[in-house]
Scaffold this active site. Structure first.
Site, PDB file in Angstrom:
ATOM      1  N   SER A   1       0.731  -1.294  -0.097  1.00  0.00           N
ATOM      2  CA  SER A   1      -0.006   0.005   0.027  1.00  0.00           C
ATOM      3  C   SER A   1       0.936   1.312  -0.104  1.00  0.00           C
ATOM      4  O   SER A   1       2.068   1.268   0.558  1.00  0.00           O
ATOM      5  CB  SER A   1      -0.878   0.132   1.239  1.00  0.00           C
ATOM      6  N   LYS A   2       0.440   2.347  -0.751  1.00  0.00           N
ATOM      7  CA  LYS A   2       1.271   3.502  -0.654  1.00  0.00           C
ATOM      8  C   LYS A   2       1.420   4.261   0.583  1.00  0.00           C
ATOM      9  O   LYS A   2       2.539   4.991   0.693  1.00  0.00           O
ATOM     10  CB  LYS A   2       0.616   4.319  -1.581  1.00  0.00           C
TER      11      LYS A   2
END
Ligand code: GLU
Length: 469
Positions: free
Chosen positions: A234-235
């Protein structure tokens, strides 16, 4: 029938490595089938409709070898609003969708649960369109939807468990699920190769294809990409932006090769193979459906191998962005006029075998270009122990009289100076290295001194000596 695949990113301001992996798989599949790769930017969310984000997608694709001009598009989902609305209308007119004015609260009150999904209350009320009324798809009550998936076999979904889902919102705007299907139809897509996250949507989308009277595509849901804790990348948590890897100095060839190893491997226990081998050997059906571990450490090592395999002149050229700075790479600490091409070329082969990412070139060579490199405090404390002052004095004296300023003589001389004090070469080198480069580790010392030259080497040794009691 010509195979037509598409890569359909939603602009987010960065290009996710998982997306890059899917794009490459689509790209290779299209080439193997003599088909067409279509790029569609799914920009219906107005907040995502930024030209620079689209430009980011095009340049990231370009970087990993999906060159501008060699595919169809980019098309923009936002340009197809009329088609999306027409499809919604067609489904309504054909009795496959109905208007609904239920609020979420009302549905929850009736079903007694916030998880139960829609209960079909408006199915047969015959409501006309109206402000605030959503359009829902009437899912079949019986039967099954079989998704033909090249990677997952035939995931089968019972229709009675699929709720009557919304296809257009209360303001009349079609939702993503429908827009995505209509675009694939409009663009003649035959194979949808995309991330596993979309699999739960697939039976709904396939029902829409059926209801619109078009044969659905063949699907391939490629595995989710996870970190070392088996969490989806996930960013917020992980380094996921392809641009971040590019700007750190990963080579495009290493990156795209590594991305293709997520859930697949070429024959013969090999990992580093020419791209042409991957293009020949890759089989979508062979992709492992389990989550694929994105191993940053392995990628780093992989990149180091690719760097070492470059011809030196290509390595020198590849370093250029970090030696000058670009619009996304910070400039180096030296001034442009301090840079010396010949000195860089002289040490480049030494650096090439030692760095894993290209940005590491800067701390390895900055001592050559900075008038006086700053000395890390920890390095100073570690190297300048008792006896360092005398060692530096003796080294300066010996180096001043050196007949030939070459690596071999520099080494032999320091070896002798160290031996007089009962020091092995490694120990004798430490204060010299820190005085000259500011660091405890770096390129081979004597080659570095040779390139740096007598005058600057001596000046730095003397300056360091003066700081010592
Ligand atoms: N725009 C979607 C995404 O970025 C892709 C949907 C699809 O490939 O069907 O996740």
């Amino acid at each position: 029938m010509t195979v037509r695949v598409r890569f359909a990113p939603s602009p987010t301001g960065m290009f996710h490595v998982g997306g890059a992996r899917s794009a490459l798989q689509n790209w290779i599949f299209a080439r193997q089938q003599g088909g067409v790769f279509v790029l569609r930017v799914e920009d219906t969310d107005a907040a995502r409709n930024r030209p620079e984000w689209t430009e980011g997608i095009l340049s990231a694709l370009d970087w990993i070898g999906i060159a501008r001009g060699s595919y169809e598009g980019p098309y923009f989902q936002s340009s197809y609003a009329a088609e999306h609305r027409a499809a919604a209308q067609r489904l309504h007119e054909g009795g496959r969708a109905y208007y609904c004015d239920c609020t979420r609260e009302a549905v929850q009150a009736r079903t007694g649960s916030q998880y139960a999904g829609y209960d079909g209350f408006c199915r047969d009320r015959g409501l006309p369109a109206g402000e605030g009324r959503a359009l829902r798809f009437r899912t079949p009550d019986t039967g099954e939807t079989v998704v033909v998936d090249l990677i997952r076999g035939e995931p089968t979904f019972e229709n009675r468990l699929i709720e009557d889902f919304v296809i257009a919102r209360g303001d009349g705007s079609p939702v993503f699920l429908l827009a995505n299907v209509v675009d694939d139809m409009t663009m003649g897509i035959t194979h949808v190769i995309r991330a596993e996250e979309h699999l739960p949507n697939t039976p709904k989308q396939q029902l829409l294809w059926d209801a619109l009277g078009v044969k659905p595509p063949v699907w391939a849901h490629v595995p989710v990409v996870v970190n070392e804790k088996r969490q989806k990348l996930s960013k917020r948590r992980d380094k996921v932006a392809l641009e971040a890897y590019r700007d750190e100095g990963y080579l495009a060839d290493a990156m795209r090769n590594y991305l293709m190893l997520l859930g697949w491997a070429p024959s013969g226990d090999r990992e580093i193979v020419p791209w042409s081998v991957i293009e020949d050997e890759f089989r979508l059906e062979e992709v492992n459906p389990s989550p694929a571990f994105f191993d940053e450490k392995k990628l780093r090592a992989f990149n180091g191998d690719y760097i070492r395999a470059l011809p030196v002149d290509e390595f020198v050229a590849a370093c250029r962005p970090w030696l000058t700075g670009t619009d996304t790479i910070a400039p180096p600490p030296w001034q442009p006029e301090e840079f010396d091409e010949a000195a860089f070329a002289a040490v480049a082969p030494l650096a090439q075998t030692r760095i894993a990412v290209l940005s590491e070139i800067v701390p390895n060579v900055d001592f050559l270009f900075l008038a006086s490199p700053s000395i890390e405090e920890a390095a100073w404390a570690k190297a300048m122990k008792e006896g360092a002052a005398e060692l530096l004095d003796a080294t300066v004296a010996a180096y001043e009289g050196l007949a030939s300023w070459d690596a071999e003589s520099l080494k032999a001389t320091l070896e002798a100076v160290g031996a007089e004090r009962g020091l092995k070469l490694g120990k004798a080198q430490a204060p010299v290295r820190v005085a000259v480069t500011g660091r405890t580790v770096g390129l081979p010392l004597f080659e570095s001194l040779e390139v740096l030259g007598r005058e600057r080497t001596l000046a730095r040794l003397r300056a360091a000596r003066l700081r010592l009691p």
